[in-house]
Motif scaffolding. Structure first.
Motif, PDB file in Angstrom:
ATOM      1  N   GLY A  59      -1.402  69.877  36.540  1.00  0.00           N
ATOM      2  CA  GLY A  59      -0.832  70.778  37.539  1.00  0.00           C
ATOM      3  C   GLY A  59      -1.694  70.890  38.762  1.00  0.00           C
ATOM      4  N   ARG A  60      -1.187  71.695  39.716  1.00  0.00           N
ATOM      5  CA  ARG A  60      -1.911  71.880  40.964  1.00  0.00           C
ATOM      6  C   ARG A  60      -1.349  73.084  41.720  1.00  0.00           C
ATOM      7  NH1 ARG A  60       0.241  69.743  45.858  1.00  0.00           N
ATOM      8  NH2 ARG A  60       2.324  68.835  45.650  1.00  0.00           N
ATOM      9  N   ALA A  61      -2.057  73.453  42.768  1.00  0.00           N
ATOM     10  CA  ALA A  61      -1.593  74.524  43.646  1.00  0.00           C
ATOM     11  C   ALA A  61      -0.635  73.970  44.685  1.00  0.00           C
ATOM     12  CB  ALA A  61      -2.779  75.184  44.331  1.00  0.00           C
ATOM     13  N   LEU A  62       0.324  74.809  45.078  1.00  0.00           N
ATOM     14  CA  LEU A  62       1.237  74.479  46.167  1.00  0.00           C
ATOM     15  C   LEU A  62       0.978  75.440  47.329  1.00  0.00           C
ATOM     16  CD1 LEU A  62       4.572  73.867  44.214  1.00  0.00           C
ATOM     17  CD2 LEU A  62       2.798  72.217  44.840  1.00  0.00           C
ATOM     18  N   PRO A  63       1.275  75.021  48.559  1.00  0.00           N
ATOM     19  CA  PRO A  63       0.939  75.834  49.727  1.00  0.00           C
ATOM     20  C   PRO A  63       1.920  76.982  49.951  1.00  0.00           C
ATOM     21  CG  PRO A  63       2.013  73.820  50.416  1.00  0.00           C
ATOM     22  CD  PRO A  63       1.828  73.704  48.932  1.00  0.00           C
ATOM     23  N   CYS A  64       1.776  78.041  49.162  1.00  0.00           N
ATOM     24  CA  CYS A  64       2.693  79.180  49.253  1.00  0.00           C
ATOM     25  C   CYS A  64       2.090  80.351  48.509  1.00  0.00           C
ATOM     26  CB  CYS A  64       4.062  78.799  48.682  1.00  0.00           C
ATOM     27  SG  CYS A  64       4.038  78.351  46.938  1.00  0.00           S
ATOM     28  N   GLY A  65       2.892  81.417  48.391  1.00  0.00           N
ATOM     29  CA  GLY A  65       2.500  82.577  47.622  1.00  0.00           C
ATOM     30  C   GLY A  65       3.002  82.498  46.196  1.00  0.00           C
ATOM     31  N   HIS A  66       3.462  83.642  45.681  1.00  0.00           N
ATOM     32  CA  HIS A  66       3.787  83.760  44.263  1.00  0.00           C
ATOM     33  C   HIS A  66       5.093  83.071  43.859  1.00  0.00           C
ATOM     34  CE1 HIS A  66       4.250  85.528  40.314  1.00  0.00           C
ATOM     35  NE2 HIS A  66       5.331  86.201  40.679  1.00  0.00           N
ATOM     36  N   THR A  67       6.108  83.117  44.729  1.00  0.00           N
ATOM     37  CA  THR A  67       7.446  82.682  44.316  1.00  0.00           C
ATOM     38  C   THR A  67       7.676  81.246  44.769  1.00  0.00           C
ATOM     39  OG1 THR A  67       8.110  84.980  44.683  1.00  0.00           O
ATOM     40  CG2 THR A  67       9.848  83.430  44.145  1.00  0.00           C
ATOM     41  N   LEU A  68       7.125  80.306  44.035  1.00  0.00           N
ATOM     42  CA  LEU A  68       7.089  78.908  44.453  1.00  0.00           C
ATOM     43  C   LEU A  68       8.479  78.340  44.700  1.00  0.00           C
ATOM     44  CD1 LEU A  68       4.381  79.483  42.795  1.00  0.00           C
ATOM     45  CD2 LEU A  68       4.313  77.023  42.418  1.00  0.00           C
ATOM     46  N   GLN A  69       9.427  78.636  43.811  1.00  0.00           N
ATOM     47  CA  GLN A  69      10.751  78.022  43.892  1.00  0.00           C
ATOM     48  C   GLN A  69      11.524  78.486  45.122  1.00  0.00           C
ATOM     49  OE1 GLN A  69       9.712  80.113  41.600  1.00  0.00           O
ATOM     50  NE2 GLN A  69      11.183  81.754  41.301  1.00  0.00           N
ATOM     51  N   GLU A  70      11.139  79.633  45.699  1.00  0.00           N
ATOM     52  CA  GLU A  70      11.767  80.126  46.920  1.00  0.00           C
ATOM     53  C   GLU A  70      10.978  79.749  48.162  1.00  0.00           C
ATOM     54  OE1 GLU A  70      13.539  84.127  44.689  1.00  0.00           O
ATOM     55  OE2 GLU A  70      12.363  84.338  46.508  1.00  0.00           O
ATOM     56  N   GLU A  71       9.655  79.755  48.059  1.00  0.00           N
ATOM     57  CA  GLU A  71       8.811  79.494  49.222  1.00  0.00           C
ATOM     58  C   GLU A  71       8.568  78.006  49.471  1.00  0.00           C
ATOM     59  OE1 GLU A  71       5.329  82.140  49.676  1.00  0.00           O
ATOM     60  OE2 GLU A  71       5.936  82.944  47.726  1.00  0.00           O
ATOM     61  N   ALA A  72       8.515  77.220  48.408  1.00  0.00           N
ATOM     62  CA  ALA A  72       8.214  75.784  48.528  1.00  0.00           C
ATOM     63  C   ALA A  72       9.136  74.970  47.622  1.00  0.00           C
ATOM     64  CB  ALA A  72       6.753  75.524  48.174  1.00  0.00           C
ATOM     65  N   PRO A  73      10.456  75.097  47.809  1.00  0.00           N
ATOM     66  CA  PRO A  73      11.394  74.440  46.885  1.00  0.00           C
ATOM     67  C   PRO A  73      11.292  72.924  46.905  1.00  0.00           C
ATOM     68  CG  PRO A  73      12.569  75.330  48.789  1.00  0.00           C
ATOM     69  CD  PRO A  73      11.179  75.876  48.848  1.00  0.00           C
ATOM     70  N   ASP A  74      11.007  72.318  48.054  1.00  0.00           N
ATOM     71  CA  ASP A  74      10.894  70.865  48.109  1.00  0.00           C
ATOM     72  C   ASP A  74       9.736  70.379  47.234  1.00  0.00           C
ATOM     73  OD1 ASP A  74      12.994  70.857  49.878  1.00  0.00           O
ATOM     74  OD2 ASP A  74      11.761  70.532  51.663  1.00  0.00           O
ATOM     75  N   ALA A  75       8.608  71.054  47.345  1.00  0.00           N
ATOM     76  CA  ALA A  75       7.446  70.665  46.544  1.00  0.00           C
ATOM     77  C   ALA A  75       7.696  70.914  45.064  1.00  0.00           C
ATOM     78  CB  ALA A  75       6.210  71.431  47.013  1.00  0.00           C
ATOM     79  N   VAL A  76       8.341  72.032  44.739  1.00  0.00           N
ATOM     80  CA  VAL A  76       8.647  72.318  43.334  1.00  0.00           C
ATOM     81  C   VAL A  76       9.594  71.264  42.776  1.00  0.00           C
ATOM     82  CG1 VAL A  76       9.812  73.924  41.779  1.00  0.00           C
ATOM     83  CG2 VAL A  76       8.202  74.790  43.501  1.00  0.00           C
ATOM     84  N   PHE A  77      10.625  70.925  43.530  1.00  0.00           N
ATOM     85  CA  PHE A  77      11.565  69.903  43.071  1.00  0.00           C
ATOM     86  C   PHE A  77      10.852  68.569  42.841  1.00  0.00           C
ATOM     87  CE2 PHE A  77      14.390  66.348  44.222  1.00  0.00           C
ATOM     88  CZ  PHE A  77      15.258  66.403  43.146  1.00  0.00           C
ATOM     89  N   ALA A  78       9.983  68.181  43.747  1.00  0.00           N
ATOM     90  CA  ALA A  78       9.258  66.920  43.599  1.00  0.00           C
ATOM     91  C   ALA A  78       8.381  66.940  42.352  1.00  0.00           C
ATOM     92  CB  ALA A  78       8.417  66.648  44.840  1.00  0.00           C
ATOM     93  N   GLU A  79       7.683  68.051  42.126  1.00  0.00           N
ATOM     94  CA  GLU A  79       6.825  68.150  40.951  1.00  0.00           C
ATOM     95  C   GLU A  79       7.631  68.113  39.657  1.00  0.00           C
ATOM     96  OE1 GLU A  79       3.542  68.222  40.650  1.00  0.00           O
ATOM     97  OE2 GLU A  79       3.066  68.184  42.788  1.00  0.00           O
ATOM     98  N   LEU A  80       8.746  68.843  39.635  1.00  0.00           N
ATOM     99  CA  LEU A  80       9.588  68.864  38.446  1.00  0.00           C
ATOM    100  C   LEU A  80      10.197  67.480  38.184  1.00  0.00           C
ATOM    101  CD1 LEU A  80      11.480  72.279  38.715  1.00  0.00           C
ATOM    102  CD2 LEU A  80       9.381  71.738  37.459  1.00  0.00           C
ATOM    103  N   SER A  81      10.653  66.828  39.214  1.00  0.00           N
ATOM    104  CA  SER A  81      11.265  65.512  39.025  1.00  0.00           C
ATOM    105  C   SER A  81      10.264  64.534  38.443  1.00  0.00           C
ATOM    106  CB  SER A  81      11.769  64.983  40.381  1.00  0.00           C
ATOM    107  OG  SER A  81      12.814  65.790  40.864  1.00  0.00           O
ATOM    108  N   ALA A  82       9.029  64.556  38.929  1.00  0.00           N
ATOM    109  CA  ALA A  82       8.015  63.650  38.417  1.00  0.00           C
ATOM    110  C   ALA A  82       7.634  63.991  36.991  1.00  0.00           C
ATOM    111  CB  ALA A  82       6.788  63.691  39.322  1.00  0.00           C
ATOM    112  N   PHE A  83       7.505  65.277  36.699  1.00  0.00           N
ATOM    113  CA  PHE A  83       7.051  65.693  35.375  1.00  0.00           C
ATOM    114  C   PHE A  83       8.126  65.554  34.306  1.00  0.00           C
ATOM    115  CE2 PHE A  83       6.440  69.165  32.218  1.00  0.00           C
ATOM    116  CZ  PHE A  83       5.225  68.751  31.671  1.00  0.00           C
ATOM    117  N   LEU A  84       9.365  65.899  34.661  1.00  0.00           N
ATOM    118  CA  LEU A  84      10.441  65.826  33.684  1.00  0.00           C
ATOM    119  C   LEU A  84      10.857  64.381  33.403  1.00  0.00           C
ATOM    120  CD1 LEU A  84      12.621  68.844  34.859  1.00  0.00           C
ATOM    121  CD2 LEU A  84      10.934  68.783  33.012  1.00  0.00           C
ATOM    122  N   GLY A  85      10.599  63.501  34.353  1.00  0.00           N
ATOM    123  CA  GLY A  85      10.827  62.078  34.111  1.00  0.00           C
ATOM    124  C   GLY A  85      12.291  61.696  34.164  1.00  0.00           C
TER     125      GLY A  85
END
Length: 302
Positions: free
Chosen positions: A276-302
Motif C-alpha cells: 500500500g501507499r499514501a494518496l494525495p488527499c485527506g480521509h475520504t480517499l474514494q471521494e477526494e482521489a477517485p482516479d487514484a483509488v480506481f487505479a490502485e484497486l484495478s491493479a490490486f484486484l487483478g
C-alpha cells in the motif's frame, strides 16, 4: 424494532445499479446496490457516509467486475436495530455477518472486499470470521482498531474526538448531536476532507438525509460504543491471528491516520501479505482521489 432512514434519496448516485433489500438477521434488512459483471467485489463505507460514497469509483469498477455496495447496519437505508446487550448488535462481528449474508444472497461465496473507515473495520473482521469468503481485502485510511486505541495519545484524542464522544452513555451524544445535526455533520466531513469541494453539496445532502434520522444517530453511537468494548474483546481473542489473503492499505497523506501511524507496519501485525501507499488527499480517499483509488484497486484486484 428495526427502522430505516427517514425520507427518500433525492439523487441516485449509482444509476444503473440494481437495488436490493436483504434480510441478514432477524429484524435486520440491509440495503445494497449491485452492478456490472465479472469477479465480485464488495464496497463498504464508513462514518458518516453511505454506499453513495462510492459514486465515482463503483461504476468504473463495474465495467469489469460485479460490484456490490451496501449500507452498513445503522447507516443509510439499512435497518437500525437497537444496540442490544453490550452494544453487540453493532459489533463488527455482526456487521461482517451482514456483509457475508448479503454476498451469499446475491450468489457470491468468495469475493474481494474494500472498506473505508468503519467499513474497513468490518472488512477486517470479515476476513477473520469468514476467511473462506474473502479473496482479497483493501482498507482505506485506517489502522487496526485495537492498535489505534492502544496507542492513543493527546494529539489523536484531540483530532479524533468523536471516538471518545460517541461512546459516552446514551443519550448524551445523541441529544447533543440532535441539537444541530447539520452543523455537526458539516464540521465533521469538511475537517476530514482536505480537497476543496469534497464532498459535493448533493452528496452532503444525501448524508444529511440519513443523519437527520434519530435512529441513525443512535446507531452510529452504538457502532462506536461497540468498537470501544465488545470489538476490542473479539480483537484480543484474535490478537495472534493473521489475515492470509493479500491486503492493500491506502491512506490519505494529509489525514490523521497517515500522520499518526506507520500504516503498513500496523497492518503487517495483522496480515501476512501487505502492500500500500499514501494518496494525495485527506480521509475520504474514494471521494477526494477517485482516479487514484480506481487505479490502485484495478491493479490490486487483478
Amino acid at each position: 424494532m428495526a427502522t430505516g432512514s427517514t425520507g427518500a434519496a433525492t439523487t441516485d448516485f449509482l444509476p444503473g445499479f440494481d437495488r436490493h433489500r436483504i434480510e441478514t438477521a432477524p429484524g435486520v434488512t440491509i440495503h445494497a446496490r449491485a452492478g456490472g459483471s465479472g469477479p465480485p467485489v464488495l464496497l463498504l463505507h464508513g462514518h458518516p457516509q453511505t454506499l453513495s460514497t462510492w459514486h465515482a469509483v463503483a461504476p468504473r469498477l463495474a465495467q469489469s467486475r460485479r460490484v456490490v455496495a451496501m449500507d452498513l447496519r445503522g447507516y443509510g437505508d439499512s435497518d437500525k436495530p437497537p444496540g442490544g446487550e453490550r452494544h453487540a448488535h453493532y459489533a463488527k462481528r455482526a456487521m461482517a455477518a451482514d456483509a457475508a449474508a448479503v454476498m451469499r444472497a446475491l450468489g457470491h461465496d468468495r469475493f474481494a472486499v474494500v472498506g473505508h473507515d468503519r467499513g474497513g473495520r468490518v472488512a477486517h473482521r470479515l476476513a477473520l470470521d469468514h476467511p473462506d469468503a474473502v479473496a482479497r481485502i483493501v482498507v482505506l485510511d485506517i489502522a487496526p482498531t485495537a492498535t489505534m486505541y492502544a496507542r492513543t495519545d493527546k494529539d489523536f484524542a484531540t483530532r479524533y474526538f468523536w471516538w471518545f464522544f460517541f461512546i459516552q452513555p446514551e443519550p448524551l451524544p445523541e441529544r447533543l448531536i440532535g441539537a444541530d445535526p447539520e452543523y455537526f455533520l458539516r464540521h465533521h466531513v469538511t475537517t476530514q476532507s482536505k480537497t476543496p469541494g469534497s464532498p459535493s453539496e448533493a452528496l452532503f445532502a444525501e448524508y444529511l438525509r440519513c443523519y437527520a434520522d434519530p435512529a441513525c444517530r443512535h446507531a452510529i453511537c452504538e457502532d462506536y460504543r461497540a468498537a470501544a468494548g465488545i470489538d476490542l474483546e473479539h480483537d484480543a481473542v484474535d490478537a495472534d491471528a493473521r489475515i492470509a489473503v493479500p491486503l492493500l492499505a491506502l491512506w490519505g497523506a494529509e489525514g490523521v491516520v497517515g500522520r499518526t501511524y506507520d500504516v503498513l507496519e500496523t497492518w503487517r501485525e495483522k496480515a501476512r501479505d501487505v502492500s500500500g501507499r499514501a494518496l494525495p488527499c485527506g480521509h475520504t480517499l474514494q471521494e477526494e482521489a477517485p482516479d487514484a483509488v480506481f487505479a490502485e484497486l484495478s491493479a490490486f484486484l487483478g
